[in-house]
Design an enzyme around this catalytic site. Structure first.
Site, PDB file in Angstrom:
ATOM      1  N   GLY A  84       0.818  -1.199   0.000  1.00  0.00           N
ATOM      2  CA  GLY A  84       0.000   0.000   0.000  1.00  0.00           C
ATOM      3  C   GLY A  84       0.855   1.253   0.000  1.00  0.00           C
ATOM      4  O   GLY A  84       2.070   1.194   0.231  1.00  0.00           O
ATOM      5  N   ARG A 142      -0.168 -10.490  -0.267  1.00  0.00           N
ATOM      6  CA  ARG A 142      -0.739 -11.287  -1.352  1.00  0.00           C
ATOM      7  C   ARG A 142       0.140 -11.244  -2.597  1.00  0.00           C
ATOM      8  O   ARG A 142       0.060 -12.115  -3.458  1.00  0.00           O
ATOM      9  CB  ARG A 142      -2.146 -10.771  -1.675  1.00  0.00           C
ATOM     10  CG  ARG A 142      -3.160 -11.096  -0.588  1.00  0.00           C
ATOM     11  CD  ARG A 142      -4.533 -10.526  -0.858  1.00  0.00           C
ATOM     12  NE  ARG A 142      -4.590  -9.089  -0.606  1.00  0.00           N
ATOM     13  CZ  ARG A 142      -5.723  -8.396  -0.539  1.00  0.00           C
ATOM     14  NH1 ARG A 142      -6.881  -9.014  -0.742  1.00  0.00           N
ATOM     15  NH2 ARG A 142      -5.708  -7.097  -0.293  1.00  0.00           N
ATOM     16  N   ARG A 143       0.990 -10.210  -2.683  1.00  0.00           N
ATOM     17  CA  ARG A 143       1.968 -10.106  -3.775  1.00  0.00           C
ATOM     18  C   ARG A 143       3.225  -9.465  -3.214  1.00  0.00           C
ATOM     19  O   ARG A 143       3.185  -8.794  -2.180  1.00  0.00           O
ATOM     20  CB  ARG A 143       1.406  -9.282  -4.937  1.00  0.00           C
ATOM     21  CG  ARG A 143       1.142  -7.824  -4.601  1.00  0.00           C
ATOM     22  CD  ARG A 143       0.540  -7.101  -5.800  1.00  0.00           C
ATOM     23  NE  ARG A 143       0.459  -5.652  -5.569  1.00  0.00           N
ATOM     24  CZ  ARG A 143      -0.505  -5.044  -4.912  1.00  0.00           C
ATOM     25  NH1 ARG A 143      -1.502  -5.771  -4.386  1.00  0.00           N
ATOM     26  NH2 ARG A 143      -0.508  -3.736  -4.764  1.00  0.00           N
ATOM     27  N   LEU A 165      -2.331  -2.737   6.431  1.00  0.00           N
ATOM     28  CA  LEU A 165      -3.330  -3.326   5.540  1.00  0.00           C
ATOM     29  C   LEU A 165      -4.614  -2.510   5.589  1.00  0.00           C
ATOM     30  O   LEU A 165      -5.035  -2.066   6.659  1.00  0.00           O
ATOM     31  CB  LEU A 165      -3.629  -4.759   5.979  1.00  0.00           C
ATOM     32  CG  LEU A 165      -4.637  -5.554   5.140  1.00  0.00           C
ATOM     33  CD1 LEU A 165      -4.056  -5.864   3.768  1.00  0.00           C
ATOM     34  CD2 LEU A 165      -5.027  -6.849   5.855  1.00  0.00           C
ATOM     35  N   GLY A 166      -5.230  -2.281   4.437  1.00  0.00           N
ATOM     36  CA  GLY A 166      -6.484  -1.540   4.432  1.00  0.00           C
ATOM     37  C   GLY A 166      -7.057  -1.419   3.040  1.00  0.00           C
ATOM     38  O   GLY A 166      -6.370  -1.630   2.040  1.00  0.00           O
ATOM     39  N   TYR A 208     -17.713   3.091   8.605  1.00  0.00           N
ATOM     40  CA  TYR A 208     -16.263   3.023   8.425  1.00  0.00           C
ATOM     41  C   TYR A 208     -15.538   3.277   9.741  1.00  0.00           C
ATOM     42  O   TYR A 208     -14.671   2.499  10.157  1.00  0.00           O
ATOM     43  CB  TYR A 208     -15.833   4.046   7.370  1.00  0.00           C
ATOM     44  CG  TYR A 208     -14.337   4.199   7.211  1.00  0.00           C
ATOM     45  CD1 TYR A 208     -13.604   3.301   6.435  1.00  0.00           C
ATOM     46  CD2 TYR A 208     -13.660   5.258   7.815  1.00  0.00           C
ATOM     47  CE1 TYR A 208     -12.228   3.442   6.276  1.00  0.00           C
ATOM     48  CE2 TYR A 208     -12.287   5.407   7.658  1.00  0.00           C
ATOM     49  CZ  TYR A 208     -11.582   4.502   6.896  1.00  0.00           C
ATOM     50  OH  TYR A 208     -10.228   4.644   6.744  1.00  0.00           O
ATOM     51  N   LYS A 249     -13.439   0.554  12.263  1.00  0.00           N
ATOM     52  CA  LYS A 249     -12.064   0.828  12.676  1.00  0.00           C
ATOM     53  C   LYS A 249     -11.964   0.917  14.201  1.00  0.00           C
ATOM     54  O   LYS A 249     -10.983   0.474  14.802  1.00  0.00           O
ATOM     55  CB  LYS A 249     -11.584   2.145  12.057  1.00  0.00           C
ATOM     56  CG  LYS A 249     -11.385   2.119  10.558  1.00  0.00           C
ATOM     57  CD  LYS A 249     -10.058   1.481  10.182  1.00  0.00           C
ATOM     58  CE  LYS A 249      -9.701   1.724   8.739  1.00  0.00           C
ATOM     59  NZ  LYS A 249      -8.429   1.066   8.360  1.00  0.00           N
TER      60      LYS A 249
END
Length: 230
Positions: free
Chosen positions: A14, A38-39, A76-77, A128, A132
């Site tokens: 990110g 994931r990558r 992560l988000g 949202y 959080k």
């Protein structure tokens, strides 16, 4: 400086997480920086870097890699929460993060750092911000020796990544920031690079003797501006 030398990270691809990882990769005091994702984070290189491709929704895919780390950072988000269902958002921004944090706690990680958002609260009327806030509450209940919660407002990137809404943010926030003074300065925007640098440097600084460290715009600026002695 903290004696933390082995850091494990989720979310290095990110905008903010990538800058944090690049900063950490260039600090000699960091003996190992393990990136889970994931990558691969292709632009993070250095002798301290180890990368593993994992399934972020399956703790068993990454639990073996956590042992031996004393510090964890999670950036992560979801970049555009409005583009997915509430269930999908919860799965990524709350459940996957709590699973990672639980695995870190179980493996002996003592300091956990989270990229969160300004205004979060488990009782917020905003879905949202409430999600959080519930995430932060869950992290507090895990009982890390030190929990650092970063609460940025608008995060500025060099280019428009998400269309019209971000285009408006990138053009308007530089005009609004000078008006956000005093207690309102926590709503000022910050660049992804400065925020990432602040998260990296905070990991290596001694605790301010509090278990939960809530950080806002003024803290980000104080952390990102000085050169870190290594």
């Amino acid at each position: 400086m903290s004696n933390a030398t082995k850091i494990i990270m989720l979310g290095a691809t990110g905008a903010v997480g990538n800058h944090a990882a690049i900063k950490l990769a260039n600090i000699p005091a960091v003996k190992q920086l393990t990136l889970l994702g994931r990558r691969p984070a292709e632009n993070v290189v250095g002798e301290s870097i180890i990368q593993h491709q994992i399934d972020i929704f399956s703790p068993t895919s990454y639990e073996p890699f956590i042992a031996g780390h004393d510090t964890a950072i999670c950036a992560l988000g979801v970049g555009q929460p409005s583009k997915m269902s509430q269930q999908e958002f919860i799965k990524i921004d709350k459940d996957a993060v709590l699973d990672f944090a639980f695995a870190c706690k179980k493996a002996g990680v003592t300091h956990f750092e989270l990229l969160s958002s300004v205004g979060v609260s488990p009782s917020s009327s905003s879905f949202y911000l409430r999600t959080k806030g519930e995430l932060e509450q869950g992290l507090k209940e895990l009982g890390f020796e030190r929990l650092s919660l970063f609460h940025p407002s608008m995060i500025m990137t060099p280019t428009n990544r998400y269309g019209l809404s971000q285009a408006l943010t990138l053009s308007v926030m530089p005009l609004l920031d000078p008006l956000l003074c005093g207690s309102l300065n926590k709503f000022r925007s910050i660049s992804a690079e400065k925020l990432g640098n602040a998260m990296a440097i905070n990991l290596l600084q001694n605790s301010r003797s509090i278990a939960v460290d809530d950080l806002y715009w003024s803290d980000f600026m104080a952390l990102s501006e000085p050169l870190l002695a290594v």
